[in-house]
Write a protein that holds these residues in place. Structure first.
Motif, PDB file in Angstrom:
ATOM      1  N   VAL A 489       0.844  -1.207   0.000  1.00 47.42           N
ATOM      2  CA  VAL A 489       0.000   0.000   0.000  1.00 47.42           C
ATOM      3  C   VAL A 489       0.875   1.252   0.000  1.00 47.42           C
ATOM      4  O   VAL A 489       0.621   2.215  -0.743  1.00 47.42           O
ATOM      5  CB  VAL A 489      -0.935  -0.005   1.215  1.00 47.42           C
ATOM      6  N   ALA A 490       1.927   1.254   0.812  1.00 45.88           N
ATOM      7  CA  ALA A 490       2.809   2.420   0.908  1.00 45.88           C
ATOM      8  C   ALA A 490       3.538   2.673  -0.412  1.00 45.88           C
ATOM      9  O   ALA A 490       3.726   3.831  -0.817  1.00 45.88           O
ATOM     10  CB  ALA A 490       3.820   2.220   2.032  1.00 45.88           C
ATOM     11  N   ILE A 491       3.962   1.627  -1.089  1.00 44.91           N
ATOM     12  CA  ILE A 491       4.623   1.783  -2.396  1.00 44.91           C
ATOM     13  C   ILE A 491       3.666   2.427  -3.388  1.00 44.91           C
ATOM     14  O   ILE A 491       4.051   3.329  -4.151  1.00 44.91           O
ATOM     15  CB  ILE A 491       5.105   0.410  -2.906  1.00 44.91           C
ATOM     16  N   THR A 492       2.427   1.981  -3.382  1.00 44.43           N
ATOM     17  CA  THR A 492       1.423   2.554  -4.289  1.00 44.43           C
ATOM     18  C   THR A 492       1.215   4.037  -4.024  1.00 44.43           C
ATOM     19  O   THR A 492       1.196   4.866  -4.953  1.00 44.43           O
ATOM     20  CB  THR A 492       0.090   1.797  -4.140  1.00 44.43           C
ATOM     21  N   VAL A 493       1.066   4.409  -2.745  1.00 49.53           N
ATOM     22  CA  VAL A 493       0.882   5.816  -2.382  1.00 49.53           C
ATOM     23  C   VAL A 493       2.104   6.639  -2.793  1.00 49.53           C
ATOM     24  O   VAL A 493       1.979   7.761  -3.304  1.00 49.53           O
ATOM     25  CB  VAL A 493       0.627   5.941  -0.865  1.00 49.53           C
ATOM     26  N   THR A 494       3.295   6.096  -2.586  1.00 42.48           N
ATOM     27  CA  THR A 494       4.522   6.805  -2.933  1.00 42.48           C
ATOM     28  C   THR A 494       4.597   7.094  -4.428  1.00 42.48           C
ATOM     29  O   THR A 494       4.918   8.217  -4.843  1.00 42.48           O
ATOM     30  CB  THR A 494       5.753   5.976  -2.507  1.00 42.48           C
ATOM     31  N   LEU A 495       4.277   6.109  -5.240  1.00 41.95           N
ATOM     32  CA  LEU A 495       4.332   6.305  -6.687  1.00 41.95           C
ATOM     33  C   LEU A 495       3.261   7.299  -7.160  1.00 41.95           C
ATOM     34  O   LEU A 495       3.494   8.059  -8.106  1.00 41.95           O
ATOM     35  CB  LEU A 495       4.163   4.959  -7.401  1.00 41.95           C
ATOM     36  N   LEU A 496       2.113   7.310  -6.515  1.00 44.98           N
ATOM     37  CA  LEU A 496       1.055   8.233  -6.904  1.00 44.98           C
ATOM     38  C   LEU A 496       1.370   9.680  -6.535  1.00 44.98           C
ATOM     39  O   LEU A 496       1.058  10.605  -7.273  1.00 44.98           O
ATOM     40  CB  LEU A 496      -0.266   7.809  -6.272  1.00 44.98           C
ATOM     41  N   THR A 497       1.967   9.884  -5.372  1.00 46.07           N
ATOM     42  CA  THR A 497       2.177  11.248  -4.877  1.00 46.07           C
ATOM     43  C   THR A 497       3.548  11.829  -5.226  1.00 46.07           C
ATOM     44  O   THR A 497       3.697  13.050  -5.289  1.00 46.07           O
ATOM     45  CB  THR A 497       2.022  11.284  -3.339  1.00 46.07           C
ATOM     46  N   LEU A 498       4.563  10.993  -5.428  1.00 42.82           N
ATOM     47  CA  LEU A 498       5.928  11.500  -5.576  1.00 42.82           C
ATOM     48  C   LEU A 498       6.566  11.180  -6.934  1.00 42.82           C
ATOM     49  O   LEU A 498       7.754  11.465  -7.125  1.00 42.82           O
ATOM     50  CB  LEU A 498       6.815  10.918  -4.469  1.00 42.82           C
ATOM     51  N   ARG A 499       5.815  10.597  -7.836  1.00 44.19           N
ATOM     52  CA  ARG A 499       6.442  10.195  -9.099  1.00 44.19           C
ATOM     53  C   ARG A 499       6.942  11.372  -9.920  1.00 44.19           C
ATOM     54  O   ARG A 499       7.863  11.224 -10.733  1.00 44.19           O
ATOM     55  CB  ARG A 499       5.452   9.358  -9.925  1.00 44.19           C
TER      56      ARG A 499
END
Length: 503
Positions: A489-499
């Motif tokens: 879940v954290a990886i998904t959030v990271t890619l969505l917000t910080l890509r």
């Protein structure tokens, strides 16, 4: 939002100031995890309940998390260096008291006070650092060193604890604060200039109380579920925490100059970096909570030998934290942080798959993978949070960053520790011949089971110990799978917000 400012290259005095500011950073982060190795001895000597054992660990970071933003605001108002000095004196004095606590309740009370004074130290260090290094590239390196020290301190904590417990009693893990903080009182006034915010937000006592009312009931509810199961009390506590959190956010949004500018969380880069910071520490502290107990109470290593197992992972945390700085010049930081969290997922999945057949070698590999991921992810997350605000708001921003850190430490123990405790209690089988009092102690914690088994007749004691160790490992397997799912879940959030964030 990156704010333009006059930049001046830092010289030897500034770098020396950074070295001094690393002392409280290391101490606070070490204090988050130093009890990991002391828990077995504390559980044998003070006989806390399962919930009491979790509170001994969590009381400190919980108070720290609840007060960091408030203390950052006070530092902005009255002077960050002044807050650092007050916190230093208080932290050292209470550490000495905690070392000689005669009961679990008094140790928890001392941990609460340590959290209060520790909250004065942390926002001051990062905000003073922000003012020492105005050059963007130098500041990124300084923050990388700061973050590496923070992560490494958390990992070094159990190592320090293991070394001390090999030769001294459990209270020695608190006395390390005194010799570390004494040089700080002398060197900070010489090397670190005072700084403050010319127009700080108001000191908002109501908001501080609301923030504590949001955090404490939820953490207590998690622990209550672990020991007594789901009931009316934990549900009510979660409702109180959530309602307090809503009032907290609404109050801050309604103020023209709030203690904490919640509007910053509307910026994806800022909010994403805060989440990465929280999850990184969550994974580290949660992993250490059961790893240190497994090494000592299941495998049977001495505190010193168990501490030596962690050294490769500690070194990797420091190295990857520093390597992340040049890496983001060619790879976007969001992808680096997502890869770091991916390594954390791998470490937890590996632990869950291997389960009770884990050897010292496999645990070293798992902790090294976890350390590599945390070192990279947390360093960049701290840098991105601080770079998003002007220098005069550095105290509040560092308070947000460190609140995420401490909240991650609280939840790492509360959530993963409670899941582990619940499965341990439901899986352990008490053999015939064990008294009700001893049976309760064995069900509460693995340390209690080890202590009880040593006083029982050979066959009964061995049966209890084998059942307790098996129950503990089954709980570790379930806990690790839960943590691995959280990493996805954290990886998904990271890619969505910080890509889209650039290095």
């Amino acid at each position: 939002m990156i704010v333009d400012e006059v930049t001046v290259k830092a010289g030897p005095r500034q770098w020396a100031g950074l070295a001094v500011l690393m002392l409280p950073v290391l101490l606070i982060s070490i204090d988050n995890t130093v009890l990991s190795f002391a828990l077995p001895e504390i559980s044998r000597n003070l006989r806390p309940s399962a919930a009491g054992q979790l509170w001994i660990v969590d009381a400190y970071p919980l108070v720290l998390a609840g007060l960091l933003v408030a203390m950052g605001n006070l530092g902005d108002r009255f002077g960050r260096r002044r807050m650092l000095m007050i916190g230093t004196v208080g932290f050292g004095a209470v550490s000495a008291l905690a070392a000689f606590a005669p009961s679990a309740d008094l140790l928890i009370a001392a941990r609460v006070l340590l959290g209060f004074f520790g909250a004065m130290l942390m926002p001051s260090t990062l905000s003073l650092l922000r003012n020492l290094f105005t050059d963007r590239r130098q500041r990124r390196l300084a923050i990388a060193i700061w973050a590496a020290g923070f992560s490494a301190g958390s990992a070094i904590g159990p190592v320090v604890g293991g070394v001390l417990l090999e030769h001294f009693w459990w209270g020695s893990v608190f006395l390390i604060a005194v010799p570390v903080l004494l040089p700080l009182l002398v060197l900070v006034p010489l090397l670190v200039p005072e700084s403050s915010d010319p127009s700080p937000g108001p000191f908002d006592l109501v908001s501080i109380l609301l923030s504590m009312a949001a955090l404490t009931p939820i953490v207590y509810a998690i622990k209550s579920v672990a020991t007594d199961g789901i009931g009316v009390l934990p549900i009510a506590l979660v409702a109180i925490g959530l309602l307090s959190g809503v009032f907290f956010v609404r109050r801050l949004l309604a103020q023209p100059n709030p203690m904490l500018d919640m509007r910053l969380f509307r910026v994806p880069t800022f909010s994403g970096a805060v989440i990465v910071n929280l999850v990184s520490v969550f994974s580290l502290v949660g992993f250490l909570y059961f790893l240190t107990q497994h090494l000592q109470l299941v495998i049977g290593l001495s505190p010193l030998n168990a501490a030596l197992v962690l050294i490769p992972g500690v070194v990797i945390i420091i190295v990857t934290g520093l390597l992340a700085v040049p890496l983001v010049r060619i790879v976007r930081p969001g992808f680096v942080m997502a890869a770091g969290l991916g390594l954390c997922f791998t470490a937890y999945a590996m632990t869950a798959i291997i389960g009770s057949s884990s050897t010292v070698t496999t645990l070293i590999v798992a902790f090294c993978l976890l350390g590599a991921g945390i070192g990279a992810a947390e360093t960049l997350a701290n840098d991105m949070v601080i770079a998003s605000v002007p220098p005069e708001k550095a105290g509040a921003a560092s308070g947000v960053s460190e609140t995420a850190y401490e909240l991650g430490a609280v939840l790492g123990t509360a959530v993963l520790g409670s899941i582990l405790a619940a499965f341990y209690r439901s899986s352990i089988v008490i053999p015939n011949g064990v008294s009700a009092v001893d049976a309760q102690a064995a069900r509460d914690t693995l340390g209690g089971a080890v202590e009880v088994s040593s006083a029982l007749p050979g066959g009964v004691g061995e049966a209890l110990l084998e059942s307790a160790r098996s129950a503990f490992d089954s709980g570790v397997t379930v806990t690790s799978w839960f943590a691995a799912a959280m990493m996805i879940v954290a990886i998904t959030v990271t890619l969505l917000t910080l890509r889209k964030a650039r290095g």
